[in-house]
Design an enzyme around this catalytic site. Sequence first.
Site, PDB file in Angstrom:
ATOM      1  N   HIS A 218       0.986  -1.236  -0.003  1.00 40.83           N
ATOM      2  CA  HIS A 218       0.054  -0.109  -0.008  1.00 40.83           C
ATOM      3  C   HIS A 218       0.926   1.117   0.039  1.00 40.83           C
ATOM      4  O   HIS A 218       1.385   1.891   1.060  1.00 40.83           O
ATOM      5  CB  HIS A 218      -0.839  -0.143   1.146  1.00 40.83           C
ATOM      6  CG  HIS A 218      -1.937   0.913   1.290  1.00 40.83           C
ATOM      7  ND1 HIS A 218      -3.127   0.994   1.768  1.00 40.83           N
ATOM      8  CD2 HIS A 218      -2.034   2.158   0.763  1.00 40.83           C
ATOM      9  CE1 HIS A 218      -3.825   2.072   1.721  1.00 40.83           C
ATOM     10  NE2 HIS A 218      -3.105   2.800   1.020  1.00 40.83           N
TER      11      HIS A 218
ATOM     12  N   GLU B 245      -2.739  -1.888  -3.066  1.00 42.68           N
ATOM     13  CA  GLU B 245      -3.711  -1.168  -2.282  1.00 42.68           C
ATOM     14  C   GLU B 245      -3.477   0.476  -2.511  1.00 42.68           C
ATOM     15  O   GLU B 245      -2.383   1.081  -2.457  1.00 42.68           O
ATOM     16  CB  GLU B 245      -3.938  -1.451  -0.931  1.00 42.68           C
ATOM     17  CG  GLU B 245      -4.274  -2.899  -0.522  1.00 42.68           C
ATOM     18  CD  GLU B 245      -4.386  -3.095   0.927  1.00 42.68           C
ATOM     19  OE1 GLU B 245      -4.612  -4.129   1.038  1.00 42.68           O
ATOM     20  OE2 GLU B 245      -3.773  -2.388   1.432  1.00 42.68           O
TER      21      GLU B 245
ATOM     22  N   HIS C 276      -8.271  -7.018   7.439  1.00 42.28           N
ATOM     23  CA  HIS C 276      -8.161  -5.941   8.362  1.00 42.28           C
ATOM     24  C   HIS C 276      -8.086  -6.389   9.870  1.00 42.28           C
ATOM     25  O   HIS C 276      -9.391  -6.972  10.152  1.00 42.28           O
ATOM     26  CB  HIS C 276      -8.978  -4.608   8.220  1.00 42.28           C
ATOM     27  CG  HIS C 276      -8.328  -3.456   8.981  1.00 42.28           C
ATOM     28  ND1 HIS C 276      -7.808  -2.539   8.049  1.00 42.28           N
ATOM     29  CD2 HIS C 276      -8.139  -3.060  10.199  1.00 42.28           C
ATOM     30  CE1 HIS C 276      -7.028  -1.524   9.241  1.00 42.28           C
ATOM     31  NE2 HIS C 276      -7.744  -1.999  10.297  1.00 42.28           N
TER      32      HIS C 276
END
Length: 244
Positions: free
Chosen positions: A49, A76, A196
Site C-alpha cells: 500500500h 492497495e 483488516h
Amino acid sequence: MSKTKPDTRLSVNINKIATLRNSRGEDRPSVADVAVDCQRFGADGITVHPRPDERHIRRADVAVLRPLVRVEFNIEGYPSEDFLDLVLRTRPEQVTLVPDAADALTSSAGWDVAANLDFLTSVVERLKAGGIRPSIFVGTDPDNIRAAAATGTDRIELYTKPYADAYAADPSAAVAPFVEASRTARSLGLGVNAGHDLNLDNLEYFRRSLPWLHEVSIGHALICDALYLGLEETIRRYKQALNN
C-alpha cells in the site's frame, strides 16, 4: 459461476517490513528479500500500500518488486492520478481501491460507493482496460455492495475490523454480517476478498463461516507473529487456518 468453493488465498502485506527499514534509512530489512521469501514459504500473493508520504512502501519499491513477485501482486491505495499512473505502469494482477485520506494511519472504513459511483466506475474502467482486476474496499451493507457491483468491479474486499473487534465476545454474531455480505456479493457475480485485523485467533472461524472467500490480505498481525514464530512457520499457520 463455479459451484465449488474456492481455496482461500493468503496475500501477505509487507508494509510493516518497509516501516522497519525506513526507521534506519537504509535497506535492512529488504522488502524485496522478504517478498521473495514469502513466496518461497507459500504465500499466494504479495500486497503493498504505497501512501503519498511514503512512510512505509515507497513508489520505488513497487518497481523493484514487480519483476520479483511471481504470485499475485496486489497494490492497495486511494485512486489519485498519481496512484493510477503507478499501477497502470506496474500492471499488478489486482488493485484494491481504498477511500483513505492521504494522512490516514491505516484503512478505517470502506467506500460509500453510491456517493462515489461515477468516480469509482471510471477508475474501474481504466483498471480493466489496463488488464488489472479491480477490487473495492467496502463494509457489509448490502446496498453498498450492490452499488459496488454497478461500477463493474470484479471483486470487493470486506473491511473486517468490526468482526475482529467483536469476535471474542460472540463469534457467531460478529461474523453474521460478513456471511450475508458474501452471499450478496456472490449473487451479484462479485468475488470476495477480506482484510483488516484478521489474525491466528479469529481467521479460521471467519473462513469456516464465510462462503466463497477468495483471498485475505494480512500484514500487521502476520508480521507480529513472525517475530516469535519465524516467517516460514507463520505463513504455514495462516495457510492452515484458511484451508483446514
